[in-house]
Design a protein around this motif. Structure first.
Motif, PDB file in Angstrom:
ATOM      1  N   UNK A  72      88.236  88.054  79.638  1.00  0.00           N
ATOM      2  CA  UNK A  72      88.131  86.757  78.962  1.00  0.00           C
ATOM      3  C   UNK A  72      88.309  86.958  77.459  1.00  0.00           C
ATOM      4  N   UNK A  73      89.266  86.211  76.891  1.00  0.00           N
ATOM      5  CA  UNK A  73      89.589  86.357  75.476  1.00  0.00           C
ATOM      6  C   UNK A  73      90.191  85.058  74.959  1.00  0.00           C
ATOM      7  N   UNK A  74      90.418  84.996  73.652  1.00  0.00           N
ATOM      8  CA  UNK A  74      91.077  83.834  73.040  1.00  0.00           C
ATOM      9  C   UNK A  74      91.982  84.328  71.921  1.00  0.00           C
ATOM     10  N   UNK A  75      92.776  83.399  71.387  1.00  0.00           N
ATOM     11  CA  UNK A  75      93.702  83.712  70.307  1.00  0.00           C
ATOM     12  C   UNK A  75      93.539  82.690  69.175  1.00  0.00           C
ATOM     13  N   UNK A  76      93.796  83.091  67.920  1.00  0.00           N
ATOM     14  CA  UNK A  76      93.639  82.179  66.779  1.00  0.00           C
ATOM     15  C   UNK A  76      94.859  81.267  66.589  1.00  0.00           C
ATOM     16  N   UNK A  77      95.344  80.731  67.676  1.00  0.00           N
ATOM     17  CA  UNK A  77      96.506  79.851  67.667  1.00  0.00           C
ATOM     18  C   UNK A  77      96.955  79.631  69.098  1.00  0.00           C
ATOM     19  N   UNK A  78      98.051  78.910  69.268  1.00  0.00           N
ATOM     20  CA  UNK A  78      98.548  78.599  70.597  1.00  0.00           C
ATOM     21  C   UNK A  78      99.273  79.791  71.213  1.00  0.00           C
ATOM     22  N   UNK A  86     106.279  88.323  89.513  1.00  0.00           N
ATOM     23  CA  UNK A  86     104.995  88.359  90.194  1.00  0.00           C
ATOM     24  C   UNK A  86     104.283  87.023  90.176  1.00  0.00           C
ATOM     25  N   UNK A  87     102.964  87.085  90.433  1.00  0.00           N
ATOM     26  CA  UNK A  87     102.128  85.896  90.498  1.00  0.00           C
ATOM     27  C   UNK A  87     100.871  86.127  89.668  1.00  0.00           C
ATOM     28  N   UNK A  88     100.641  85.254  88.702  1.00  0.00           N
ATOM     29  CA  UNK A  88      99.473  85.360  87.834  1.00  0.00           C
ATOM     30  C   UNK A  88      98.612  84.117  87.953  1.00  0.00           C
ATOM     31  N   UNK A  89      97.308  84.333  87.948  1.00  0.00           N
ATOM     32  CA  UNK A  89      96.355  83.231  87.949  1.00  0.00           C
ATOM     33  C   UNK A  89      95.719  83.167  86.569  1.00  0.00           C
ATOM     34  N   UNK A  90      95.706  81.963  85.991  1.00  0.00           N
ATOM     35  CA  UNK A  90      95.119  81.743  84.674  1.00  0.00           C
ATOM     36  C   UNK A  90      93.893  80.859  84.823  1.00  0.00           C
ATOM     37  N   UNK A  91      92.794  81.299  84.214  1.00  0.00           N
ATOM     38  CA  UNK A  91      91.563  80.527  84.183  1.00  0.00           C
ATOM     39  C   UNK A  91      91.297  80.202  82.724  1.00  0.00           C
ATOM     40  N   UNK A  92      91.479  78.925  82.359  1.00  0.00           N
ATOM     41  CA  UNK A  92      91.275  78.482  80.982  1.00  0.00           C
ATOM     42  C   UNK A  92      89.922  77.808  80.859  1.00  0.00           C
ATOM     43  N   UNK A  93      89.068  78.360  79.999  1.00  0.00           N
ATOM     44  CA  UNK A  93      87.722  77.819  79.748  1.00  0.00           C
ATOM     45  C   UNK A  93      87.063  77.504  81.083  1.00  0.00           C
ATOM     46  N   UNK A  94      86.614  76.252  81.259  1.00  0.00           N
ATOM     47  CA  UNK A  94      85.933  75.866  82.501  1.00  0.00           C
ATOM     48  C   UNK A  94      86.837  75.063  83.429  1.00  0.00           C
ATOM     49  N   UNK A 105     105.545  78.389  83.386  1.00  0.00           N
ATOM     50  CA  UNK A 105     104.903  78.653  82.094  1.00  0.00           C
ATOM     51  C   UNK A 105     103.674  77.780  81.911  1.00  0.00           C
ATOM     52  N   UNK A 106     102.875  78.156  80.939  1.00  0.00           N
ATOM     53  CA  UNK A 106     101.611  77.483  80.665  1.00  0.00           C
ATOM     54  C   UNK A 106     101.336  77.570  79.175  1.00  0.00           C
ATOM     55  N   UNK A 107     100.891  76.462  78.578  1.00  0.00           N
ATOM     56  CA  UNK A 107     100.489  76.462  77.175  1.00  0.00           C
ATOM     57  C   UNK A 107      98.971  76.601  77.127  1.00  0.00           C
ATOM     58  N   UNK A 108      98.517  77.577  76.348  1.00  0.00           N
ATOM     59  CA  UNK A 108      97.083  77.819  76.193  1.00  0.00           C
ATOM     60  C   UNK A 108      96.708  77.386  74.775  1.00  0.00           C
ATOM     61  N   UNK A 109      95.864  76.360  74.639  1.00  0.00           N
ATOM     62  CA  UNK A 109      95.508  75.848  73.316  1.00  0.00           C
ATOM     63  C   UNK A 109      94.777  76.884  72.458  1.00  0.00           C
ATOM     64  N   UNK A 110      94.894  76.746  71.161  1.00  0.00           N
ATOM     65  CA  UNK A 110      94.248  77.644  70.205  1.00  0.00           C
ATOM     66  C   UNK A 110      92.754  77.750  70.470  1.00  0.00           C
ATOM     67  N   UNK A 111      92.241  78.977  70.429  1.00  0.00           N
ATOM     68  CA  UNK A 111      90.807  79.218  70.567  1.00  0.00           C
ATOM     69  C   UNK A 111      90.245  79.035  71.967  1.00  0.00           C
ATOM     70  N   UNK A 112      91.076  78.758  72.961  1.00  0.00           N
ATOM     71  CA  UNK A 112      90.596  78.531  74.332  1.00  0.00           C
ATOM     72  C   UNK A 112      90.359  79.863  75.039  1.00  0.00           C
TER      73      UNK A 112
END
Length: 143
Positions: A72-78, A86-94, A105-112
């Motif tokens: 579990x990590x975040x980034x200081x931007x998008x 392959x196949x990846x599963x993304x769990x964003x916040x809750x 593709x998937x956009x991960x919001x800043x700080x999420x």
């Protein structure tokens, strides 16, 4: 005759020094990588300042061995995550998990805070593009 030879020598030197620098960056990153990153690797492909002051664009290839997850990590931007294979599963916040296959593709919001996990049977890879603040570390570990 000397000028073409000089141009060829310069071209070779540039190619070799670029390859050595890329290998050095990968080695430094892997030496600094904590144990939880076994089976997970990131190769930086591009890093460029952008028109918004204080921000940069970073593009990286992230490879996941079968069953491996990025903690579990975040980034200081998008971040835009594009699954290359392959196949990846993304769990964003809750939010409920999202499973993506190659070409999605998937956009991960800043700080999420988020986790990415290889849920397929083989290797999985993503092309991660970050639009982030330059004055902060790219990755922040989240509890």
């Amino acid at each position: 005759m000397k000028l073409p030879l000089l141009v060829l020598a310069c071209s070779l030197l540039t190619s070799v020094s670029g390859a050595i620098q890329a290998q050095t960056n990968d080695t430094q990153a892997s030496e600094a990588a904590p144990r939880w990153r076994a089976g997970l690797s990131r190769t930086d492909l591009a890093r460029q300042d952008v028109s918004k002051s204080g921000y940069e664009l970073i593009q990286a290839r992230v490879d996941f061995a079968p069953g491996v997850a990025a903690p579990r990590h975040s980034h200081p931007g998008e971040e835009v995550a594009f699954v290359l294979e392959g196949t990846l599963e993304y769990q964003l916040a809750d939010r409920p998990p999202v499973t993506l296959k190659a070409g999605n593709s998937l956009v991960i919001p800043a700080g999420t805070p988020h986790v990415a996990r290889n849920v397929g049977i083989g290797k999985a890879s993503e092309l991660a593009t970050y639009f982030v603040r330059k004055d902060l570390p790219l990755v922040k570990a989240e509890d």
